[in-house]
Design a protein around this motif. Structure first.
Motif, short mmCIF file in Angstrom:
data_model
loop_
_atom_site.label_atom_id
_atom_site.label_comp_id
_atom_site.label_asym_id
_atom_site.label_seq_id
_atom_site.Cartn_x
_atom_site.Cartn_y
_atom_site.Cartn_z
N ALA A 142 1.10 4.20 -2.87
CA ALA A 142 0.78 5.58 -2.52
C ALA A 142 1.85 6.55 -3.00
O ALA A 142 1.55 7.69 -3.38
N THR A 180 0.83 -1.21 0.00
CA THR A 180 0.00 0.00 0.00
C THR A 180 0.86 1.26 0.00
O THR A 180 0.61 2.21 -0.75
N THR A 211 -6.15 0.17 -2.56
CA THR A 211 -5.40 1.38 -2.85
C THR A 211 -6.10 2.27 -3.87
O THR A 211 -5.86 3.48 -3.90
N CYS A 249 -5.63 5.73 -2.59
CA CYS A 249 -4.45 6.30 -3.25
C CYS A 249 -4.76 6.83 -4.65
O CYS A 249 -3.92 7.51 -5.24
#
Length: 375
Positions: A314, A310, A345, A349
């Motif tokens: 990001a 993750t 994500t 993100c």
């Protein structure tokens, strides 16, 4: 709550190392060693109750080593330190042994210096406590050099600290030594342990340290020629060398974990590419990322892989993502679980980041090559 007087040195982000003193001394006992250790550790050296700057009221008659260990844990808690390496001399070493037996989750490693799992029974300490309560510490301080050092060595600051200690607190520490005996619990100690003995030490002769080393699984024993009871003061370089080797094991443990997670082939390639310019960075990776974070049992390796995937998405680190997709497979994640992490994500993100991440992961999952490197 009143805390033990202490001095902190070194970067706040470095792994913590607590240093405990001997009876009758202050944290000045570590004065020639602590500054050097603080290059790689957050060093916290503390004073016994009634010694140096610690309040006498922190300890009472009939105290135990467990009471002192509780004060050390309270100090660590106040500093936000959960797990720490620990080294202690004599009574300070006994505190370390108590922590290793009764609070093993708080210690990452242990060094016991010129100390023992017992201090020759209760009677000598009961007699000393009675003497100090009746006559104070001036008489004992006059003979400190003979008890503490070999040859004609002396340390005026430590002798002064001995003379200036609070008699009642000193006597209570004698009570703690009188009651201390952990010989039947030594086999329970599981943290990496180093025992340092002074060959000229009349108070805790090398045989006492050998007894601990023989009982503690995997322990290491170092005997220092020419050293008496306060080895960090009389032989600081020798003590420093032994402690650096012991507490530097994080890099070796980290390298082992790094290989387990990322694979031998890529770690070997990284080490082959190492230059004098990158050597400290590679040591940093092995010591902190792999030796401290990835070895922390609070999270499983599966969970750490999920978090790492993750974080890499990001920040758009897709080369690193590729090697950690491989690592995630090695840590037990299925392709479906990796896909679920990447889908998560997309929400937090962004879709473009997740789109690139899926493309990277799909390519990696289709490969049959060994995994990669870096934390």
């Amino acid at each position: 709550m009143t805390l033990l007087n202490h001095r902190t040195e070194g970067p706040s982000s470095a792994p913590p190392l607590l240093l405990g003193p001997s009876l009758g001394t202050s944290y000045a006992l570590w004065g020639a060693v602590a500054p050097e250790l603080s290059i790689s550790h957050r060093v916290v050296r503390w004073d016994l109750p009634g010694h140096g700057g610690s309040a006498p009221g922190l300890i009472k008659a009939g105290a135990t080593v467990g009471d002192l260990a509780g004060l050390v844990l309270a100090l660590a808690d106040s500093l936000g330190i959960e797990r720490f390496a620990y080294a202690g001399v004599s009574l300070g070493g006994a505190v370390g042994l108590h922590l290793a037996v009764h609070h093993p989750q708080r210690l990452s490693s242990l060094a016991v210096v010129c100390s023992s799992a017992h201090f020759n029974g209760s009677r000598p300490w009961e007699e000393r406590a009675t003497l100090v309560r009746r006559e104070g510490l001036a008489g004992l301080a006059e003979n400190a050099d003979a008890r503490w050092f070999a040859g004609d060595f002396t340390a005026p600051r430590l002798v002064r600290d001995h003379r200036d200690a609070d008699p009642e607190a000193y006597a209570a520490c004698c009570d703690a030594l009188a009651a201390f005996d952990l010989r039947d619990r030594l086999t329970e100690i599981a943290v990496p342990a180093l025992l340092i003995a002074g060959r000229e030490d009349p108070a805790t002769p090398p045989a006492h340290l050998r007894e601990i080393a023989d009982a503690v699984p995997g322990a290491t024993l170092v005997e220092l020629p020419g050293a008496s009871h306060l080895a960090p003061a009389q032989c600081p370089e020798a003590v420093l060398t032994a402690l650096r080797a012991h507490f530097g094991q994080g890099a070796r443990r980290g390298t082992a974990v790094r290989r387990e997670v990322l694979g031998d082939a890529h770690v070997d390639r990284a080490q082959d590419r190492q230059t004098p310019f990158t050597a400290r960075f590679q040591d940093f990776i092995s010591r902190y990322a792999w030796g401290e974070i990835w070895t922390d049992p609070t999270l499983s390796r599966r969970e750490r892989s999920m978090i790492t995937l993750t974080a890499l998405v990001a920040h758009g680190h897709y080369d690193e993502l590729a090697l950690h997709v491989r690592a995630a497979r090695r840590n037990g994640l299925t392709p479906e679980e990796i896909g679920a992490v990447l889908l998560q994500t997309a929400v937090y993100c962004g879709v473009p980041a997740a789109n690139s991440a899926f493309a990277t992961a799909q390519r990696v999952l289709a490969e049959e090559e060994p995994p990669g490197d870096t934390p």
